[in-house]
Design a protein around this motif. Structure first.
Motif, PDB file in Angstrom:
ATOM      1  N   ARG A 209       0.819  -1.216   0.000  1.00 33.05           N
ATOM      2  CA  ARG A 209       0.000   0.000   0.000  1.00 33.05           C
ATOM      3  C   ARG A 209       0.851   1.264   0.000  1.00 33.05           C
ATOM      4  O   ARG A 209       0.467   2.283  -0.589  1.00 33.05           O
ATOM      5  CB  ARG A 209      -0.925  -0.011   1.213  1.00 33.05           C
ATOM      6  CG  ARG A 209      -2.001  -1.090   1.151  1.00 33.05           C
ATOM      7  CD  ARG A 209      -2.912  -1.010   2.359  1.00 33.05           C
ATOM      8  NE  ARG A 209      -3.962  -2.030   2.292  1.00 33.05           N
ATOM      9  CZ  ARG A 209      -4.878  -2.220   3.241  1.00 33.05           C
ATOM     10  NH1 ARG A 209      -4.874  -1.446   4.321  1.00 33.05           N
ATOM     11  NH2 ARG A 209      -5.789  -3.164   3.106  1.00 33.05           N
TER      12      ARG A 209
ATOM     13  N   ARG B 228       3.744   1.659  -1.429  1.00 34.53           N
ATOM     14  CA  ARG B 228       4.181   1.871  -2.802  1.00 34.53           C
ATOM     15  C   ARG B 228       3.065   2.482  -3.643  1.00 34.53           C
ATOM     16  O   ARG B 228       3.277   3.436  -4.398  1.00 34.53           O
ATOM     17  CB  ARG B 228       4.604   0.531  -3.416  1.00 34.53           C
ATOM     18  CG  ARG B 228       4.988   0.609  -4.887  1.00 34.53           C
ATOM     19  CD  ARG B 228       4.843  -0.747  -5.551  1.00 34.53           C
ATOM     20  NE  ARG B 228       3.445  -1.153  -5.598  1.00 34.53           N
ATOM     21  CZ  ARG B 228       3.042  -2.401  -5.806  1.00 34.53           C
ATOM     22  NH1 ARG B 228       3.923  -3.366  -5.947  1.00 34.53           N
ATOM     23  NH2 ARG B 228       1.757  -2.684  -5.850  1.00 34.53           N
ATOM     24  N   SER B 229       1.847   1.942  -3.510  1.00 32.39           N
ATOM     25  CA  SER B 229       0.713   2.467  -4.280  1.00 32.39           C
ATOM     26  C   SER B 229       0.421   3.912  -3.905  1.00 32.39           C
ATOM     27  O   SER B 229       0.136   4.744  -4.769  1.00 32.39           O
ATOM     28  CB  SER B 229      -0.526   1.600  -4.038  1.00 32.39           C
ATOM     29  OG  SER B 229      -0.296   0.271  -4.446  1.00 32.39           O
TER      30      SER B 229
ATOM     31  N   PRO C  90       4.038   0.237 -10.373  1.00 29.57           N
ATOM     32  CA  PRO C  90       3.698  -1.135  -9.996  1.00 29.57           C
ATOM     33  C   PRO C  90       3.811  -2.125 -11.138  1.00 29.57           C
ATOM     34  O   PRO C  90       3.913  -3.329 -10.917  1.00 29.57           O
ATOM     35  CB  PRO C  90       2.258  -1.014  -9.498  1.00 29.57           C
ATOM     36  CG  PRO C  90       1.701   0.160 -10.226  1.00 29.57           C
ATOM     37  CD  PRO C  90       2.848   1.115 -10.414  1.00 29.57           C
TER      38      PRO C  90
ATOM     39  N   SER D 277       5.748  -6.314  -4.709  1.00 39.59           N
ATOM     40  CA  SER D 277       5.356  -6.344  -3.299  1.00 39.59           C
ATOM     41  C   SER D 277       6.107  -7.446  -2.577  1.00 39.59           C
ATOM     42  O   SER D 277       6.412  -8.474  -3.167  1.00 39.59           O
ATOM     43  CB  SER D 277       3.845  -6.598  -3.189  1.00 39.59           C
ATOM     44  OG  SER D 277       3.136  -5.580  -3.841  1.00 39.59           O
TER      45      SER D 277
END
Length: 416
Positions: free
Chosen positions: A10, A12-13, A132, A416
């Protein structure tokens, strides 16, 4: 120094979204004043040539920042550069609001240009490093700026035409967004190693204006550059004189209509970016050149006949070509060089793009005083269309073979 561990899940997002919104905000701020230019002309009585100077000082300040601190984030990290730039951008919005005349309007544009120039390459690199998936970074690096240009102009047009405080509200919205993102970035981990400088002398030397690309990637880089120049040359015409064309050539005295012509170009470009992002980038650039030239042929027809509806149709087609060219070219550029060279490569790219964006537009503003707006816009359109076709033909003839394309290094997605 080792690179920071990439953010995961999360976080990273979240970082990817914040960086993408940063790219959106920077370009939305640059197009927000455009629907207001005719208002300022009526208030303060300046000419079309002065209007292009207002546009040009922004680009010159932006270029000055790009060639001096454009690669700074490769040394000190992405986050401090972007946060500082967003704070300067918010300050420029307050100067816009308080401007008593065209001189202070130029001051606001200079501050805005410095902020956008300082952050542009850092944001583009951060988007790539947070991506991503293998294609999402180049997509956002194209779609977010083009969407920002579209919504910045359209949103400002709506606020100027229908909302109270027309010379205040659009700037207040941009300032609020910039300050919010600056705070959000505090919670985003750094993605670039803060290697610093060996000495204070090296730090000062880094501020000497420069823009370069590593020797080993120059061949592929120079192949794609003329296509980017044609696309940004088109954008410069619309950003500087687009609203005036709607008002003067077609006789439409409506700020929303003026904003919508810019929005049409860049919304169409955003649509192209989202639909073309996963295709072979060299083929996308070639298709974009053809569409851009075709759209300009329709625009020129509209200018000569006075058909405003045809003008918007041609703008939409040219915009789709603009977006296709941009996403394809940025995909190629994003695959070049090592991670610690990426800020430098993007800085050099945007320096050239903004020269193509500003210098022809300045010349057009001067020419409009002598030859009229219609003749100038037609001549400008012909030159850009020819450049696009020549550039596209060059890419078509020298496109790498499929095996070579697959062998190019694309920054890997963060897992991830």
């Amino acid at each position: 120094m080792a690179a920071p561990s990439p953010p995961r899940g999360r976080l990273r997002s979240f970082g990817f979204v914040v960086a993408g919104l940063g790219a959106f905000t920077l370009t939305a701020s640059s197009s927000a004043p455009s629907p207001l230019y005719p208002v300022y002309q009526q208030m303060w009585g300046f000419s079309a040539a002065t209007l292009t100077v207002v546009f040009a000082v922004y680009v010159l300040a932006l270029l000055a920042a790009l060639v001096t601190v454009g690669s700074l984030s490769d040394h000190v990290g992405r986050r401090p550069v972007i946060v500082t730039a967003l704070l300067v951008l918010a300050a420029s919005m307050f100067v816009f609001v308080a401007s008593p005349g065209v001189e202070w309007l130029m001051v606001a544009r200079i501050l805005q240009g410095l902020a956008v120039g300082a952050a542009t390459s850092a944001v583009a690199a951060a988007v790539i490093e947070m991506q991503p998936t293998a294609h999402s970074g180049s997509l956002v690096n194209t779609a977010a700026p083009s969407l920002g240009l579209a919504l910045g102009a359209a949103g400002a047009g709506v606020l100027v035409q229908f909302a109270p405080f027309p010379t205040v509200l659009s700037y207040a919205v941009v300032a609020a967004l910039a300050l919010t993102l600056a705070v959000a970035l505090v919670f985003v981990p750094e993605t670039s190693p803060s290697v610093g400088f060996p000495s204070r002398r090296d730090a000062l030397r880094s501020l000497i204006p420069s823009a370069s690309v590593p020797r080993e990637v120059r061949g592929r880089y120079l192949l794609i550059l003329p296509s980017l120049m044609s696309a940004w040359g088109l954008g410069g015409l619309y950003m500087s004189l687009g609203p005036s064309i709607v008002d003067t050539v077609f006789g439409v005295d409506n700020r929303l209509a003026a904003g919508l012509v810019i929005a049409t170009l860049f919304t169409s470009g955003t649509l192209a970016a989202t639909t073309m992002a996963r295709r072979d980038p060299h083929r996308v650039v070639v298709a974009g050149a053809v569409l851009l030239a075709t759209g300009l042929a329709v625009v020129i027809t509209a200018l000569l006949t006075g058909w405003v509806a045809v003008y918007y149709v041609g703008t939409a087609v040219a915009g789709f070509g603009w977006g296709s060219t941009f996403v394809g070219a940025m995909s190629v550029v994003g695959s070049l060089g090592r991670a610690d060279e990426r800020g430098r490569i993007f800085a050099a790219t945007f320096v050239i793009c903004y020269f193509a964006f500003s210098v022809p537009a300045m010349a057009a503003g001067v020419a409009a005083g002598s030859f009229g707006l219609t003749s100038t816009a037609v001549g400008y359109g012909v030159v850009v269309a020819v450049l696009a076709l020549v550039a596209g033909a060059g890419v078509l003839m020298r496109t790498p073979k499929p095996d070579s394309v697959r062998a190019q290094t694309v920054p890997a997605p963060i897992r991830s």
